[in-house]
Design an enzyme around this catalytic site. Structure first.
Site, PDB file in Angstrom:
ATOM      1  N   LYS A 204       0.850  -1.303  -0.170  1.00  0.00           N
ATOM      2  CA  LYS A 204       0.119  -0.130  -0.078  1.00  0.00           C
ATOM      3  C   LYS A 204       0.917   1.212   0.119  1.00  0.00           C
ATOM      4  O   LYS A 204       0.874   2.253  -0.625  1.00  0.00           O
ATOM      5  CB  LYS A 204      -0.903   0.087   1.186  1.00  0.00           C
ATOM      6  N   GLU A 210      10.890  -4.903   3.525  1.00  0.00           N
ATOM      7  CA  GLU A 210      11.046  -6.022   2.932  1.00  0.00           C
ATOM      8  C   GLU A 210      10.439  -6.248   1.696  1.00  0.00           C
ATOM      9  O   GLU A 210      11.163  -6.910   0.912  1.00  0.00           O
ATOM     10  CB  GLU A 210       9.979  -6.963   4.113  1.00  0.00           C
ATOM     11  N   GLY A 265      -4.431  -1.721   5.713  1.00  0.00           N
ATOM     12  CA  GLY A 265      -3.785  -2.753   4.756  1.00  0.00           C
ATOM     13  C   GLY A 265      -4.351  -4.067   5.379  1.00  0.00           C
ATOM     14  O   GLY A 265      -4.480  -5.052   4.164  1.00  0.00           O
ATOM     15  N   ARG A 266      -4.500  -4.460   6.573  1.00  0.00           N
ATOM     16  CA  ARG A 266      -4.989  -5.689   6.906  1.00  0.00           C
ATOM     17  C   ARG A 266      -6.664  -5.901   6.606  1.00  0.00           C
ATOM     18  O   ARG A 266      -7.282  -6.863   6.989  1.00  0.00           O
ATOM     19  CB  ARG A 266      -5.046  -6.138   8.635  1.00  0.00           C
ATOM     20  N   GLU A 351      -3.254  -6.493  15.220  1.00  0.00           N
ATOM     21  CA  GLU A 351      -2.580  -5.363  14.959  1.00  0.00           C
ATOM     22  C   GLU A 351      -3.840  -4.078  15.080  1.00  0.00           C
ATOM     23  O   GLU A 351      -3.529  -3.001  15.361  1.00  0.00           O
ATOM     24  CB  GLU A 351      -2.195  -5.340  13.450  1.00  0.00           C
ATOM     25  N   HIS A 382      -2.459 -33.333  18.189  1.00  0.00           N
ATOM     26  CA  HIS A 382      -1.406 -33.993  18.763  1.00  0.00           C
ATOM     27  C   HIS A 382      -0.050 -32.883  18.898  1.00  0.00           C
ATOM     28  O   HIS A 382       1.135 -33.493  18.998  1.00  0.00           O
ATOM     29  CB  HIS A 382      -0.955 -34.873  17.498  1.00  0.00           C
ATOM     30  N   LYS A 491      10.688  -0.582  13.203  1.00  0.00           N
ATOM     31  CA  LYS A 491      11.161  -0.463  11.795  1.00  0.00           C
ATOM     32  C   LYS A 491      12.448   0.632  12.024  1.00  0.00           C
ATOM     33  O   LYS A 491      13.442   0.319  11.202  1.00  0.00           O
ATOM     34  CB  LYS A 491      10.119   0.313  10.996  1.00  0.00           C
TER      35      LYS A 491
HETATM   36  O1  F6P Z   1       4.241  -2.669   9.559  1.00  0.00           O
HETATM   37  C1  F6P Z   1       2.853  -3.009   9.548  1.00  0.00           C
HETATM   38  C2  F6P Z   1       2.198  -2.715   8.229  1.00  0.00           C
HETATM   39  O2  F6P Z   1       2.008  -1.150   7.975  1.00  0.00           O
HETATM   40  C3  F6P Z   1       0.824  -3.330   7.993  1.00  0.00           C
HETATM   41  O3  F6P Z   1      -0.166  -2.731   8.706  1.00  0.00           O
HETATM   42  C4  F6P Z   1       0.848  -3.452   6.635  1.00  0.00           C
HETATM   43  O4  F6P Z   1      -0.246  -4.609   6.266  1.00  0.00           O
HETATM   44  C5  F6P Z   1       2.395  -4.024   6.320  1.00  0.00           C
HETATM   45  O5  F6P Z   1       2.901  -3.434   7.183  1.00  0.00           O
HETATM   46  C6  F6P Z   1       2.556  -3.948   4.996  1.00  0.00           C
HETATM   47  O6  F6P Z   1       2.431  -2.436   4.440  1.00  0.00           O
HETATM   48  P1  F6P Z   1       2.415  -2.230   2.950  1.00  0.00           P
HETATM   49  O7  F6P Z   1       1.422  -3.027   2.387  1.00  0.00           O
HETATM   50  O8  F6P Z   1       2.405  -0.685   3.073  1.00  0.00           O
HETATM   51  O9  F6P Z   1       3.764  -2.818   2.440  1.00  0.00           O
END
Ligand code: F6P
Length: 525
Positions: A204, A210, A265-266, A351, A382, A491
Site C-alpha cells: 500500500k 521487506e 492494509g489488513r 494489529e 497432537h 522499523k
Molecule cells: O508494519 C505494519 C504494516 O504497516 C501493516 O499494517 C501492513 O499491512 C504491512 O505493514 C505492509 O504494508 P504495505 O502494504 O504498505 O507494504
C-alpha cells in the site's frame, strides 16, 4: 477507573460473573434442553454455535447492554457513512466500499466509481493471465506469478489462495514471498524460469523495506538472466496507493493497480491486493467473495445487537477476556485449506486491537485484544490440545468446521467428528475417577463456526464477520482499531542498527545488551 470499567453495564457484568462463577457448562445444558438452539445464530452460509460458552441468557442480555452503552449501532453508522473514525490518521475506514453495490457510497463522497474501475482492470489482467496473453520480455507466456508483499499485502491473499484451492483455474502457478530473509525468495525462485516469471509487488505504501528489498532482488534475478532492459517491466505489476513509488521501480502505469488511504492494509484483500486470489480462482470467484462480504455487511448493519453475529462474537470475546480473565484465544480450523486462517487473523485482530491507549488518549485499565493463535486440526490435537484440556490457563477456542460437500464426505466427516469431540471434551471434561492425572476438568469455552461449504462466498462472509467483530471490540474497548503505531518504532530502530552492524560505528548510546550482541555479531560476521 476508566469510564468503561465504571459504567453500569460493566459493573453489572462483573457482579453477574461473580454470582455465577460456580455454574458449570454441564449445569447450563442440563437446565435448558433448547440451549444449543437458543445460543446459535445463522447468517448466510455461516452458523455460529456459542452454547459452549460460559454464558446464560442474563449474561448475553447484559453484554448486549454493554454494546448499546458503547453506542455500537451509532459507530456502525459512522463507519458506513465514511466518517474519519481512524482518528490518529484522520482517515475514513471504507473497506466496506470495496464490496458495496448499488448507488453512490458513502453518501456525499462516492468512492465506488474508483472501486469498480479497478475491478474492471483486474478482470482484464486476470483474463490475460488465464488465456496465456500475459507475456514476458521475450514474448513467452507467463507460467508463474510471485506475489511480493508483507502483512496485509500478503496474509489475506495467501490465506485465500490456499482456501480456494479447489476453485483454481488453469493458468500460471502462484507463489508468495514475504520475508526479508533472502531464503524466502530464493526458495521460491528455485525451478522457476525468469523469462516466464511475473512479479506482483503489493505494498500500500510502497515504502516497506521487506517488499522493496525483495522486489529489487527479483529484478536482479531477471536482469541476470535476461539482461538489463526496459522490457523487464513486462514482468512486473504493482498494487499500491503510492503510484510514484511504483514508477520509481520501473513499473509501467498501466500495470499499477490502486488501493486507497481509506483502506487499511489488513482490510485490503477486497481490493487489488486480492489480485492473486482472482488470478487463481478467477474473477467470478473473487466477485463471489465480495458478495459474501456484502451479505455479512448487510447483516451487520441491520441485525439487532443480540442477534448480530459479529457483535455476539465480539461480546463473547469481551466476556472471556475481561470477565473470565482469558489471556488468549485459539483458532482451530478443521480444514487443511484454511490452514493459514489463524495467521491471517493474528494481524487482523492483534494489529487492530493490541493497544493500551484509548481514543481519548488515556491508558486503559482493562485487558484488550487477546493473543490469537492456532493451527489446523487435526494436527493441532497432537500438538497443543493437551494444554487446552488440562493446562492451567483458560483458553477459549474457535472451532471452524466445514459442512459435507459430497465427494470428500468421508474425510469431511472425520474432520467434523474430531472437531465436535474436542469442543465437547473441553466443555464437559472427563471425570475419570481412577487417577487425578486423567481428569479433564471441562468448563472450557468454545464457539463452533460451521461453514456450509468452503466457497468464495462463505469465505467472504467469514472474513467480513471477523473484520466487524474486531471493530465492535474496538468500539467497546474505546480503541482506534485502524492504526498501528506500535510497529513503527521497531522499523526505525532496525534502520539505525543496520549500518552499525555492517560498517561498525558509534554504539555508545545503545543499551548494553544490544551493544554486546552487535559486537558479537560483527566478530562472527
Ligand atoms: O508494519 C505494519 C504494516 O504497516 C501493516 O499494517 C501492513 O499491512 C504491512 O505493514 C505492509 O504494508 P504495505 O502494504 O504498505 O507494504
Amino acid at each position: 477507573m476508566s469510564r468503561l470499567t465504571r459504567s453500569p453495564a460493566w459493573q453489572a457484568l462483573a457482579s453477574h460473573q461473580k454470582r455465577h462463577a460456580a455454574t458449570t457448562l454441564a449445569q447450563l445444558f442440563a437446565a435448558d434442553a433448547s440451549r444449543a438452539n437458543r445460543f446459535s445464530l445463522e447468517s448466510g452460509d455461516l452458523l455460529l454455535d456459542y452454547s459452549k460458552h460460559r454464558v446464560d441468557a442474563e449474561a448475553m442480555r447484559l453484554l448486549a447492554e454493554l454494546a448499546a452503552q458503547a453506542q455500537v449501532p451509532g459507530w456502525i453508522g459512522r463507519m458506513f457513512a465514511g466518517d474519519l473514525i481512524n482518528n490518529t490518521e484522520a482517515r475514513a475506514v471504507l473497506h466496506v466500499a470495496l464490496r458495496f453495490k448499488g448507488g453512490a457510497f458513502p453518501e456525499g463522497r462516492d468512492v465506488t466509481r474508483l472501486v469498480h474501475a479497478a475491478l474492471d482492470r483486474m478482470r482484464r489482467f486476470v483474463d490475460d493471465a488465464q488465456h496465456g496473453t500475459l507475456k514476458g520480455a521475450d514474448g513467452r507466456a507467463i507460467t508463474d506469478i510471485v506475489n511480493i508483499g508483507i502483512g496485509g499485502s500478503d496474509l489475506g491473499p495467501r490465506m485465500l489462495a490456499r482456501a480456494l484451492r479447489r476453485f483454481h483455474k488453469p493458468g500460471p502457478r502462484l507463489h508468495f514471498v514475504a520475508n526479508i530473509d533472502p531464503a524466502d525468495l530464493d526458495a521460491t525462485l528455485v525451478g522457476l524460469t525468469p523469462a516466464t516469471t511475473f512479479f506482483i509487488v503489493a505494498s500500500k505504501t510502497f515504502t516497506t523495506t521487506e517488499t522493496l528489498d525483495n522486489a529489487a532482488r527479483a529484478r536482479a534475478w531477471l536482469e541476470a538472466a535476461l539482461g538489463k532492459s526496459g522490457r523487464l517491466s513486462a514482468h512486473f505489476a504493482a498494487v499500491t496507493a503510492n503510484a510514484s513509488g511504483a514508477a520509481a521501480l520501473g513499473i509501467s502505469p498501466e500495470r499499477v493497480f490502486p488501493v486507497w488511504d481509506w483502506v487499511g492494509g489488513r482490510y485490503s484483500v477486497w481490493s487489488a491486493v486480492g489480485l492473486p486470489v482472482a488470478l487463481t480462482a478467477g474473477m467470478d470467484a473473487f466477485e463471489n467473495l465480495l458478495e459474501g462480504a456484502r451479505s455479512m455487511d448487510a447483516h451487520f448493519r441491520s441485525a439487532p445487537l443480540e442477534l448480530n453475529m459479529p457483535v455476539v462474537l465480539a461480546l463473547l470475546e469481551i466476556w472471556c477476556v475481561n470477565f473470565l480473565g482469558a489471556p488468549s484465544r485459539a483458532v482451530i480450523p478443521y480444514s487443511e485449506d484454511l490452514r493459514d486462517f489463524p495467521a491471517y487473523l493474528q494481524q487482523l485482530e492483534m494489529e487492530s486491537n493490541g493497544k493500551r491507549i484509548d481514543r481519548d488518549g488515556n491508558e486503559v485499565d482493562y485487558a484488550t485484544a487477546p493473543i490469537v493463535w492456532g493451527s489446523a486440526g487435526t494436527p493441532s490435537q497432537h500438538s497443543f490440545h493437551q494444554l487446552l484440556h488440562q493446562g492451567t490457563h483458560l483458553i477459549p477456542v474457535d472451532f471452524i468446521v466445514i459442512g459435507q460437500d459430497g465427494e470428500s464426505s468421508a474425510a469431511q466427516a472425520t474432520l467434523a467428528a474430531n472437531a465436535l469431540a474436542q469442543s465437547a471434551a473441553l466443555a464437559f471434561g472427563n471425570p475419570a475417577t481412577d487417577a487425578p492425572h486423567k481428569v479433564l476438568p471441562g468448563d472450557r469455552p468454545s464457539s463452533t463456526l460451521l461453514l456450509k461449504r468452503l466457497t468464495p462466498r462463505a469465505l467472504g462472509e467469514l472474513i467480513a464477520l471477523h473484520e466487524h467483530k474486531v471493530f465492535v471490540e474496538g468500539v467497546i474497548w474505546n480503541l482506534n482499531s485502524f492504526d498501528q503505531w506500535g510497529v513503527e518504532h521497531g522499523k526505525s530502530l532496525a534502520r539505525t542498527l543496520l549500518p552499525k552492524l555492517i560498517e561498525g560505528g558509534e554504539t555508545a548510546a545503545l543499551d548494553s545488551s544490544t551493544r554486546a550482541l552487535l559486537a558479537r555479531l560483527r566478530d562472527r560476521g
